[in-house]
Design a protein around this motif. Sequence first.
Motif, short mmCIF file in Angstrom:
data_model
loop_
_atom_site.label_atom_id
_atom_site.label_comp_id
_atom_site.label_asym_id
_atom_site.label_seq_id
_atom_site.Cartn_x
_atom_site.Cartn_y
_atom_site.Cartn_z
N ARG A 142 74.42 -15.96 18.91
CA ARG A 142 73.34 -14.98 19.13
C ARG A 142 72.25 -15.23 18.10
NH1 ARG A 142 76.76 -9.31 19.90
NH2 ARG A 142 78.36 -10.22 21.25
N GLU A 187 70.30 -13.62 16.22
CA GLU A 187 69.93 -12.36 15.58
C GLU A 187 69.35 -12.67 14.21
OE1 GLU A 187 72.77 -9.05 16.43
OE2 GLU A 187 74.20 -10.69 16.35
N ARG A 202 76.24 -10.96 9.73
CA ARG A 202 75.59 -11.32 10.99
C ARG A 202 75.19 -12.79 10.97
NH1 ARG A 202 74.78 -7.78 14.54
NH2 ARG A 202 74.25 -5.78 13.65
MG MG Z 1 74.96 -6.63 18.04
#
Ligand code: MG
Length: 419
Positions: free
Chosen positions: A111, A113, A119
């Motif tokens: 992802r 992000e 993250r």
């Molecule tokens: Mg998320």
Amino acid sequence: MIRLVRGFKDILPSDTALWQHVEVLVRELLEDFGFSELRIPILEQTELFARSIGTGTDIVEKEMYTFIDRSGDSLTLRPEATASVVRAYIEHGIYAKTPECKLYTTGPMFRRERPQKGRYRQFYQINAEVFGLHDPRADAELILLLMTIVGRLELSGAGLHINSLGCPECRPQFREALKPFLRGQTEELCSNCLRRRDKNPMRIFDCKVPTCKKAMLDAPSILDYLCETCRAHFETVKSSLDRFQIPYQINHRLVRGLDYYTRTTFEVLAEALGAQDAVAGGGRYDGLVKALGGPDQPGVGFAIGVDRLIELLAAQAQSFERRPHLFIAALGLRAQDTAFQWVQEFRMQKVRAEMDFENRSLKSQMRRADKLGVSYTLIVGDRELDDGAVVLRNMTTKEQENVPVQDLVRLVVNRIRTE
Ligand code: MG
Ligand code: ATP
């Protein structure tokens, strides 16, 4: 020097022992709970994620690694696994042979992000999915599995949060009730939430912006809007969890970021992680199989975020490093040659043995043995070989004994095994 792509990471040898410990333990538990492994590709048609995750979601709107293949197809690195598992369940007719089935899969997700603590742009998940069961005990059993994993890993400070998202019968009423509330929060909500206020009001519960979180504290509760069937379903999930003494917190603001969830939703949160505190999340997705062109079969599943799980375990200072058992300090060419033979024989007997190839001084080899953290060192020189006995040193007690060269490997293996 060419460096890592931003948001990606290497998992270094000093950490992989912990990763393997988690993987082995979870795999065993999954198999004990009746799950079989399914291996799915990393790349799928973009359409699969657009349809299953939903076009209005952050993932589909801005986080997917999508590219046009040379043949002109739009392909995407998978941002999550459920869509692929459902595709496989349909594509291979698994639903026809075994409509009720339990599948698991593990591997990297992608992802795009904003990279920050907890993250990554490539992260790892362990996914469990159960198909064909409407019964709330299937939900409870899955949560029991997840909490057993948490327990066996001795993960402390991880709490279970549960909610029900209702079904297509009752959820529309809740969304309607939410809208007037949200209209009163124009000042507080971020621009992203304002944009999705009418189309996707429930998403706002999932926004991480502090002012949005605060604004939603007084929002109406979906649990007050559940239809009779959903209410009864949720009651059984809760009573089953009570029965197995799994503590949980009901959190009516818990939603999932993806479009396809219905009824039971849950998350495991760990405060120690800071802002990105979700270690695992899951729930029921009864409409998804049908929406992706399959039969009307229900599903329920979870995804564990392995990176965050590892971070928690590492912080709890458990060590899983696999040290060698034995070092052979060999002095002289003949001793080196014999040691080279023994090292391989020890490994065949599952004893992790190491030696130096450089014919260094005894002092320097003993330093290496200390550094490796072995429990025993064999000290062998050409003279010891002639005498037919070498020295075995217990590195903890510093005691030394003579071991006959004849039958040496067997004797030392036994000594190490009875440790
Ligand atoms: Mg998320
Ligand atoms: P979050 O609320 O943290 O954004 P999510 O709801 O997007 O998580 P899911 O799609 O439910 O996450 O994925 C399940 C688990 O995968 C999460 O609970 C989390 O542990 C992990 N996870 C999700 N996104 C990332 C990421 N970018 N980096 C590391 N782990 C992640």
